[in-house]
Design an enzyme around this catalytic site. Structure first.
Site, short mmCIF file in Angstrom:
data_model
loop_
_atom_site.label_atom_id
_atom_site.label_comp_id
_atom_site.label_asym_id
_atom_site.label_seq_id
_atom_site.Cartn_x
_atom_site.Cartn_y
_atom_site.Cartn_z
N ASP A 230 0.82 -1.20 0.00
CA ASP A 230 0.00 0.00 0.00
C ASP A 230 0.86 1.26 0.00
O ASP A 230 1.35 1.68 1.03
CB ASP A 230 -0.91 -0.02 1.23
CG ASP A 230 -2.10 0.88 1.08
OD1 ASP A 230 -1.92 2.01 0.62
OD2 ASP A 230 -3.21 0.45 1.42
N HIS A 318 -7.81 -2.23 -10.41
CA HIS A 318 -7.75 -1.00 -9.63
C HIS A 318 -6.58 -0.12 -10.07
O HIS A 318 -6.74 1.09 -10.24
CB HIS A 318 -7.63 -1.35 -8.15
CG HIS A 318 -7.76 -0.17 -7.25
ND1 HIS A 318 -8.97 0.29 -6.80
CD2 HIS A 318 -6.82 0.64 -6.71
CE1 HIS A 318 -8.77 1.34 -6.03
NE2 HIS A 318 -7.48 1.57 -5.95
#
Length: 403
Positions: A230, A318
């Site tokens: 992330d 995504h």
């Protein structure tokens, strides 16, 4: 804005244990954007050193300076734990409310500077070395408009997105404070001090939220609860000056924080095969490499195709939908955290910094209808705040608001 053709690969379907296809129409959000990564860049100018920042406290044990041109809650390396506090300023008259805001900002400046010092006076913060506390203070769009404050003209609340299930009691606010530190104890004590100081000066608590990062080796990217890295695609110093910090002038040392509390269907996503999870995100989970690349920090090639004409990074991935290539190269600085508020309420505290929140809106709108992660995400809270420029050792946060 470019549009993409469908990929020959089947998009992932929500697992039976997920939120359901109909409820999953919520936008997957810029939340896991830019490669589902979160290694934050240490983005500074002048008084702090620039360079790629990673999770975890810096190696030295000296206190992180509170004072500086920009607030350390954005510029310093991302800390392992966070605590956010939102406050409202009761409405009376414009003159009285402006005075109250000055008092609150003065109280916050003093409290945060003292807590971040090498030897904070509170005995609960002594005996374990420097607190390594970093913080930021921001102003919400509603308060800025109400008091005619000198904030960027573009500062505004986010528009509604398809599938939003926002709890107003845990969203927005006139003032937003984010605390970050290496341990939860420090945050608990400092949050108490901040809440007391703000309340004494006239602010009313609205909501709070805690978050954390996994233990991560220095120089590596932390993972979220889906197991994805992330923050991989965060901007470097030069890109941050263009896309994160305000334009030269009164707002050049400020930025805009977009906060989203995202509930994640961790069980449902884990039920997918590894290949389907990787195609949903557009990166391999085990090393964070884009499906089109060979190393984690390779720029995803959203136009690369397989021999059969399908996209290497699927049209619903995504990473593809959040690509800066669809947004004129604009990037946001991601410093997100995970949260765990019970077995059925776990997810991501999306925290991203940008010059203009319209950037988030553009990305979110692209994701809303096509993102393969949509069935596994619910946006449950939201806030926008103008992160004030830093304060000098003799100054107070927010001095530029009155000019």
């Amino acid at each position: 804005m470019p549009t993409e053709q469908g990929n020959a690969q089947d998009p992932p379907r929500p697992a039976a244990t997920g939120f359901g296809r109909r409820r999953a129409l919520l936008a997957a959000g810029a939340v896991l954007a830019a490669g589902a990564g979160a290694a934050a860049d240490e983005l500074t100018r002048g008084d702090r050193t620039a360079g790629r920042a990673t999770s975890g406290a810096p190696p030295t044990e000296a206190a992180i300076p509170f004072h500086g041109a920009r607030q350390a809650g954005v510029t310093a390396p991302q800390q392992p734990a966070t605590h956010l506090l939102s406050f409202d300023l009761p409405r009376t008259s414009a003159a009285t409310d402006r005075k109250a805001l000055r008092n609150v900002l003065g109280a916050l400046t003093s409290t945060l500077a003292t807590a971040a010092a090498d030897a904070p006076p509170d005995p609960r913060l002594q005996g374990g070395g420097a607190t390594r506390l970093t913080s930021l203070v921001g102003i919400g769009p509603a308060l800025a408009a109400r008091l005619d404050l000198n904030v960027p003209a573009s500062l505004a609340e986010l528009p509604p997105f398809p599938g939003d299930r926002l709890d107003p009691r845990r969203s927005n606010g006139d003032l937003l404070v984010q605390l970050c530190a290496a341990d939860r104890w420090t945050l608990t004590v400092v949050a108490e001090l901040v809440g007391r100081a703000a309340h004494t000066a006239g602010a009313v608590p609205r909501w709070t939220q805690s978050g954390f990062l996994p233990h991560t080796a220095p120089g590596t990217t932390p993972r979220n609860l889906f197991g994805s890295k992330d923050g991989t695609a965060n901007p470097d110093h030069a890109a941050a000056e263009q896309w994160v910090w305000g334009p030269p002038g009164a707002h050049g040392d400020g930025t805009v924080l977009v906060y989203r509390r995202i509930r994640m269907d961790v069980t449902g996503f884990a039920a997918l095969s590894e290949g389907r999870r990787d195609r949903a995100i557009g990166r391999r989970a085990h090393d964070g490499v884009a499906l089109s690349g060979t190393s984690e920090h390779d720029e995803p090639d959203i136009y690369a195709k397989n021999p059969d004409g399908s996209y290497v990074i699927p049209a619903t991935a995504h990473v593809r939908l959040a690509s800066p290539r669809f947004d004129g190269g604009a990037r946001m600085l991601r410093r997100s955290y995970s949260y765990d508020d019970g077995p059925t309420d776990r997810g991501l505290l999306f925290c991203a910094f940008m010059r203009d929140s319209a950037q988030f809106t553009r990305v979110q709108n692209r994701l809303a209808g096509r993102d393969a992660l949509t069935p596994f995400l619910q946006h449950r809270a939201s806030a926008v705040a103008y992160v004030l420029p830093g304060a000098t050792s003799a100054g107070t946060l927010g001095e530029q608001l009155w000019t």
